[in-house]
Design a protein around this motif. Sequence first.
Motif, PDB file in Angstrom:
ATOM      1  N   ARG A  12       0.858  -1.191   0.000  1.00  0.00           N
ATOM      2  CA  ARG A  12       0.000   0.000   0.000  1.00  0.00           C
ATOM      3  C   ARG A  12       0.887   1.231   0.000  1.00  0.00           C
ATOM      4  O   ARG A  12       1.728   1.402   0.877  1.00  0.00           O
ATOM      5  CB  ARG A  12      -0.894  -0.001   1.223  1.00  0.00           C
ATOM      6  N   GLU A  14       1.204   5.495  -0.210  1.00  0.00           N
ATOM      7  CA  GLU A  14       0.510   6.756   0.033  1.00  0.00           C
ATOM      8  C   GLU A  14       1.482   7.899  -0.184  1.00  0.00           C
ATOM      9  O   GLU A  14       2.662   7.795   0.164  1.00  0.00           O
ATOM     10  CB  GLU A  14      -0.021   6.835   1.461  1.00  0.00           C
ATOM     11  N   ARG A  18       1.280  13.177  -6.546  1.00  0.00           N
ATOM     12  CA  ARG A  18       0.840  12.122  -7.453  1.00  0.00           C
ATOM     13  C   ARG A  18       1.965  11.619  -8.351  1.00  0.00           C
ATOM     14  O   ARG A  18       2.043  10.431  -8.647  1.00  0.00           O
ATOM     15  CB  ARG A  18      -0.320  12.632  -8.311  1.00  0.00           C
ATOM     16  N   ASN A  22       3.330   7.734  -8.790  1.00  0.00           N
ATOM     17  CA  ASN A  22       3.380   7.004 -10.060  1.00  0.00           C
ATOM     18  C   ASN A  22       4.781   6.503 -10.373  1.00  0.00           C
ATOM     19  O   ASN A  22       4.944   5.387 -10.885  1.00  0.00           O
ATOM     20  CB  ASN A  22       2.860   7.887 -11.193  1.00  0.00           C
ATOM     21  N   ILE A  25       5.432   3.436  -8.235  1.00  0.00           N
ATOM     22  CA  ILE A  25       4.703   2.270  -8.746  1.00  0.00           C
ATOM     23  C   ILE A  25       5.438   1.680  -9.943  1.00  0.00           C
ATOM     24  O   ILE A  25       5.568   0.459 -10.074  1.00  0.00           O
ATOM     25  CB  ILE A  25       3.259   2.650  -9.109  1.00  0.00           C
ATOM     26  N   VAL A  42      -2.463  -2.953 -10.117  1.00  0.00           N
ATOM     27  CA  VAL A  42      -2.508  -1.761  -9.281  1.00  0.00           C
ATOM     28  C   VAL A  42      -3.962  -1.314  -9.165  1.00  0.00           C
ATOM     29  O   VAL A  42      -4.680  -1.228 -10.161  1.00  0.00           O
ATOM     30  CB  VAL A  42      -1.665  -0.630  -9.898  1.00  0.00           C
ATOM     31  N   SER A  44      -6.330   1.803  -7.467  1.00  0.00           N
ATOM     32  CA  SER A  44      -6.283   3.102  -6.811  1.00  0.00           C
ATOM     33  C   SER A  44      -7.402   3.195  -5.782  1.00  0.00           C
ATOM     34  O   SER A  44      -8.530   2.750  -6.019  1.00  0.00           O
ATOM     35  CB  SER A  44      -6.408   4.224  -7.838  1.00  0.00           C
ATOM     36  N   THR A  47      -9.059   9.251  -2.883  1.00  0.00           N
ATOM     37  CA  THR A  47      -8.151  10.279  -2.398  1.00  0.00           C
ATOM     38  C   THR A  47      -8.747  10.944  -1.163  1.00  0.00           C
ATOM     39  O   THR A  47      -9.907  11.356  -1.177  1.00  0.00           O
ATOM     40  CB  THR A  47      -7.926  11.338  -3.492  1.00  0.00           C
ATOM     41  N   TYR A  73      -2.951  10.746  -1.891  1.00  0.00           N
ATOM     42  CA  TYR A  73      -3.224   9.775  -2.955  1.00  0.00           C
ATOM     43  C   TYR A  73      -2.774   8.400  -2.490  1.00  0.00           C
ATOM     44  O   TYR A  73      -1.709   8.257  -1.882  1.00  0.00           O
ATOM     45  CB  TYR A  73      -2.493  10.173  -4.236  1.00  0.00           C
ATOM     46  N   LYS A  74      -3.580   7.367  -2.786  1.00  0.00           N
ATOM     47  CA  LYS A  74      -3.281   6.016  -2.304  1.00  0.00           C
ATOM     48  C   LYS A  74      -3.434   5.003  -3.432  1.00  0.00           C
ATOM     49  O   LYS A  74      -4.339   5.120  -4.257  1.00  0.00           O
ATOM     50  CB  LYS A  74      -4.214   5.640  -1.159  1.00  0.00           C
ATOM     51  N   ARG A  75      -2.549   4.011  -3.441  1.00  0.00           N
ATOM     52  CA  ARG A  75      -2.601   2.910  -4.407  1.00  0.00           C
ATOM     53  C   ARG A  75      -2.279   1.601  -3.670  1.00  0.00           C
ATOM     54  O   ARG A  75      -1.575   1.595  -2.668  1.00  0.00           O
ATOM     55  CB  ARG A  75      -1.585   3.083  -5.529  1.00  0.00           C
ATOM     56  N   ILE A  77      -0.866  -2.433  -4.617  1.00  0.00           N
ATOM     57  CA  ILE A  77      -0.337  -3.400  -5.574  1.00  0.00           C
ATOM     58  C   ILE A  77      -0.397  -4.770  -4.910  1.00  0.00           C
ATOM     59  O   ILE A  77       0.137  -4.950  -3.814  1.00  0.00           O
ATOM     60  CB  ILE A  77       1.115  -3.081  -5.965  1.00  0.00           C
TER      61      ILE A  77
END
Length: 107
Positions: A12, A14, A18, A22, A25, A42, A44, A47, A73-75, A77
Amino acid sequence: MEIKSNQKIRVRLESFNRELLNTSIQKISEIIRDTGVYKAGVASLPTDKRIYCVLRSPHVNKDSREHFEIRTYKRIIEIYYDASVNIFDLLVKSDLPPGVFYRICIS
């Protein structure tokens, strides 16, 4: 497309920026691709937006205010891997840019 094993790592990420998120990632995806591990993808997350209201003057003009916001911003994987590859050490040793907070969960 088959998943080779049930072992999964969820990363995770954060960040307030942005572009940094990216690039980190992409860096993690390159590390995964070089080892030949199956990656789920991935996703998303929503936000977070915090808005702060501040008075412009402490003594007069109480109606005059400024609004500031901070966006997070959070993603996520998800990585499926074999037991033969030690993917956890590769992720810990990856040199992510400062300003990106990451959590690694093994399940």
